[in-house]
Design a protein around this motif. Structure first.
Motif, PDB file in Angstrom:
ATOM      1  N   THR A  53      32.742   2.453  25.870  1.00  0.00           N
ATOM      2  CA  THR A  53      32.102   2.489  24.557  1.00  0.00           C
ATOM      3  C   THR A  53      30.923   3.446  24.585  1.00  0.00           C
ATOM      4  N   HIS A  54      30.927   4.432  23.697  1.00  0.00           N
ATOM      5  CA  HIS A  54      29.868   5.436  23.630  1.00  0.00           C
ATOM      6  C   HIS A  54      28.967   5.126  22.437  1.00  0.00           C
ATOM      7  N   ILE A  55      27.675   4.941  22.712  1.00  0.00           N
ATOM      8  CA  ILE A  55      26.687   4.618  21.683  1.00  0.00           C
ATOM      9  C   ILE A  55      25.750   5.808  21.534  1.00  0.00           C
ATOM     10  N   VAL A  56      25.653   6.353  20.334  1.00  0.00           N
ATOM     11  CA  VAL A  56      24.789   7.509  20.068  1.00  0.00           C
ATOM     12  C   VAL A  56      23.719   7.089  19.065  1.00  0.00           C
ATOM     13  N   CYS A  57      22.459   7.188  19.460  1.00  0.00           N
ATOM     14  CA  CYS A  57      21.343   6.729  18.622  1.00  0.00           C
ATOM     15  C   CYS A  57      20.409   7.883  18.279  1.00  0.00           C
ATOM     16  N   THR A  58      20.015   7.959  17.022  1.00  0.00           N
ATOM     17  CA  THR A  58      18.909   8.800  16.592  1.00  0.00           C
ATOM     18  C   THR A  58      17.993   7.932  15.738  1.00  0.00           C
ATOM     19  N   LEU A  59      16.870   8.478  15.326  1.00  0.00           N
ATOM     20  CA  LEU A  59      15.955   7.697  14.494  1.00  0.00           C
ATOM     21  C   LEU A  59      16.583   7.345  13.153  1.00  0.00           C
ATOM     22  N   SER A  60      17.515   8.151  12.693  1.00  0.00           N
ATOM     23  CA  SER A  60      18.085   7.934  11.364  1.00  0.00           C
ATOM     24  C   SER A  60      19.435   7.234  11.380  1.00  0.00           C
ATOM     25  N   ASP A  61      20.089   7.193  12.553  1.00  0.00           N
ATOM     26  CA  ASP A  61      21.453   6.660  12.534  1.00  0.00           C
ATOM     27  C   ASP A  61      21.871   6.207  13.933  1.00  0.00           C
ATOM     28  N   THR A  62      22.861   5.323  13.958  1.00  0.00           N
ATOM     29  CA  THR A  62      23.496   4.888  15.198  1.00  0.00           C
ATOM     30  C   THR A  62      25.001   4.904  14.991  1.00  0.00           C
ATOM     31  N   ASN A  63      25.722   5.491  15.945  1.00  0.00           N
ATOM     32  CA  ASN A  63      27.173   5.555  15.848  1.00  0.00           C
ATOM     33  C   ASN A  63      27.810   5.016  17.122  1.00  0.00           C
ATOM     34  N   ILE A  64      28.957   4.378  16.956  1.00  0.00           N
ATOM     35  CA  ILE A  64      29.703   3.802  18.067  1.00  0.00           C
ATOM     36  C   ILE A  64      31.074   4.452  18.124  1.00  0.00           C
ATOM     37  N   PHE A  65      31.492   4.833  19.328  1.00  0.00           N
ATOM     38  CA  PHE A  65      32.793   5.449  19.512  1.00  0.00           C
ATOM     39  C   PHE A  65      33.559   4.675  20.589  1.00  0.00           C
ATOM     40  N   VAL A  66      34.684   4.089  20.193  1.00  0.00           N
ATOM     41  CA  VAL A  66      35.560   3.375  21.121  1.00  0.00           C
ATOM     42  C   VAL A  66      36.969   3.915  20.914  1.00  0.00           C
ATOM     43  N   PRO A  67      37.516   4.682  21.862  1.00  0.00           N
ATOM     44  CA  PRO A  67      38.824   5.304  21.641  1.00  0.00           C
ATOM     45  C   PRO A  67      39.969   4.294  21.695  1.00  0.00           C
ATOM     46  N   ASN A  68      40.994   4.595  20.926  1.00  0.00           N
ATOM     47  CA  ASN A  68      42.262   3.857  20.981  1.00  0.00           C
ATOM     48  C   ASN A  68      42.129   2.386  20.589  1.00  0.00           C
ATOM     49  N   VAL A  69      41.294   2.106  19.573  1.00  0.00           N
ATOM     50  CA  VAL A  69      41.201   0.740  19.063  1.00  0.00           C
ATOM     51  C   VAL A  69      41.446   0.758  17.562  1.00  0.00           C
ATOM     52  N   VAL A  70      41.688  -0.415  17.008  1.00  0.00           N
ATOM     53  CA  VAL A  70      41.982  -0.554  15.585  1.00  0.00           C
ATOM     54  C   VAL A  70      40.861  -1.352  14.915  1.00  0.00           C
ATOM     55  N   ASP A  71      40.484  -0.942  13.698  1.00  0.00           N
ATOM     56  CA  ASP A  71      39.535  -1.695  12.874  1.00  0.00           C
ATOM     57  C   ASP A  71      38.193  -1.864  13.577  1.00  0.00           C
ATOM     58  N   LEU A  72      37.618  -0.750  14.025  1.00  0.00           N
ATOM     59  CA  LEU A  72      36.313  -0.784  14.685  1.00  0.00           C
ATOM     60  C   LEU A  72      35.210  -0.999  13.656  1.00  0.00           C
ATOM     61  N   ASN A  73      34.366  -2.012  13.901  1.00  0.00           N
ATOM     62  CA  ASN A  73      33.211  -2.291  13.047  1.00  0.00           C
ATOM     63  C   ASN A  73      32.007  -2.563  13.932  1.00  0.00           C
ATOM     64  N   PHE A  74      30.822  -2.238  13.423  1.00  0.00           N
ATOM     65  CA  PHE A  74      29.610  -2.562  14.182  1.00  0.00           C
ATOM     66  C   PHE A  74      28.434  -2.751  13.237  1.00  0.00           C
ATOM     67  N   ASP A  75      27.521  -3.625  13.658  1.00  0.00           N
ATOM     68  CA  ASP A  75      26.285  -3.881  12.927  1.00  0.00           C
ATOM     69  C   ASP A  75      25.124  -3.705  13.890  1.00  0.00           C
ATOM     70  N   VAL A  76      24.097  -3.006  13.449  1.00  0.00           N
ATOM     71  CA  VAL A  76      22.935  -2.720  14.286  1.00  0.00           C
ATOM     72  C   VAL A  76      21.769  -3.587  13.849  1.00  0.00           C
ATOM     73  N   HIS A  77      21.146  -4.240  14.809  1.00  0.00           N
ATOM     74  CA  HIS A  77      19.983  -5.084  14.528  1.00  0.00           C
ATOM     75  C   HIS A  77      18.833  -4.638  15.419  1.00  0.00           C
ATOM     76  N   LYS A  78      17.646  -4.579  14.861  1.00  0.00           N
ATOM     77  CA  LYS A  78      16.479  -4.272  15.671  1.00  0.00           C
ATOM     78  C   LYS A  78      16.167  -5.455  16.581  1.00  0.00           C
ATOM     79  N   LEU A  79      15.632  -5.141  17.749  1.00  0.00           N
ATOM     80  CA  LEU A  79      15.236  -6.217  18.649  1.00  0.00           C
ATOM     81  C   LEU A  79      14.101  -7.019  18.028  1.00  0.00           C
TER      82      LEU A  79
END
Length: 270
Positions: A53-79
């Protein structure tokens, strides 16, 4: 930050994982775009396949990349902020909060509502019961452990992630003075919304066995559909949650909470 990641494995199993990372680089001298990326491995409990799982973070956005999966969803929460951690350590109202939520849920179910809104209401109430139970389990564990030096030591000795954390000689003294906050913050970031980690922690650290809680694991999956898919599962089928099912869930959760509370009280009195 804390990231809830869900997807469907190639084997058909539903994967639900929570990952914690430091988020973007807040020092613009290191990277003007504040970009920081992370790699984590998520395993499917159905077939054992590992997903990089590849997680890419910037101050404005966060993206998740998981190859070869179906219906990928993610929610980001601050600590959780520092004041939240301190409150968690000092809190003694976990049972009162759970009781208030469960009582409110029953009251709302007994109140007459138009038939056309009942399905939406039941989705929300079902999710609320599961969330209240998770919050009780998380907060009770944290406040019990971080206020007992022997339990903190047992946690460190039995939790592989916490045990492998390293500090410099200079940091040891600083971290020792702030040990309770460090452990509380780690636990909140790790176990909130992740019953797979809560159950063994209660057993290994507090000697409290939940027993068979397959019903709660199932309820967590349904809660996910209620919150993230408006009451529909990954195949597009609507979760038909009857009021009676919510009442039964409240009974099961209350029974679990009461058993845990009884053992925590006994521990405090010894």
């Amino acid at each position: 930050m804390e990231i809830d990641i869900t997807f469907s494995c190639q084997c058909g199993a539903f994967v639900d994982e929570t990952i914690t990372c430091d988020g973007p680089d807040v020092d613009p001298e290191n990277d003007p775009a504040s970009l920081r990326d992370y790699w984590e491995t998520i395993s499917c409990e159905g077939c054992g396949k590992d997903y990089d799982t590849h997680i890419v973070c910037t101050l404005s956005d966060t993206n998740i990349f998981v190859p070869n999966v179906v219906d990928l969803n993610f929610d980001v929460h601050k600590l959780f902020e520092q004041e939240d951690v301190v409150s968690e350590i000092e809190s003694t109202r976990q049972l009162d909060v759970y009781r208030k939520v469960s009582t409110d849920v029953i009251s709302l179910l007994r109140h007459p509502h138009p038939a056309e809104v009942q399905a939406t209401l039941n989705n929300m109430l079902f999710a609320q019961v599961v969330t209240a139970t998770e919050a009780y389990l998380s907060s009770s564990f944290i406040s019990t452990v971080v206020n007992d030096d022997a339990l903190i030591r047992r946690l460190v000795e039995t939790d592989p992630e916490l045990a492998k954390r390293q500090f410099s000689l200079r940091e040891i003294f600083t971290q020792w003075e702030d040990l309770k906050r460090l452990v509380a913050r780690y636990l909140r970031d790790l176990i909130f919304h992740d019953l797979k980690k809560v159950k063994p922690m209660y057993l290994f650290v507090l000697d409290i066995d939940f027993g068979d809680v397959a019903w709660l694991f199932k309820a967590i999956i349904v809660r996910h559909d209620c919150v993230h898919r408006n009451g529909f599962d990954k195949d597009g089928n609507q979760q038909k949650i009857e009021s009676g099912a919510i009442i039964e869930l409240v009974k099961q959760c209350t029974h679990l909470v009461a058993e845990i509370e009884e053992q925590l009280i006994a521990r405090r009195e010894t």
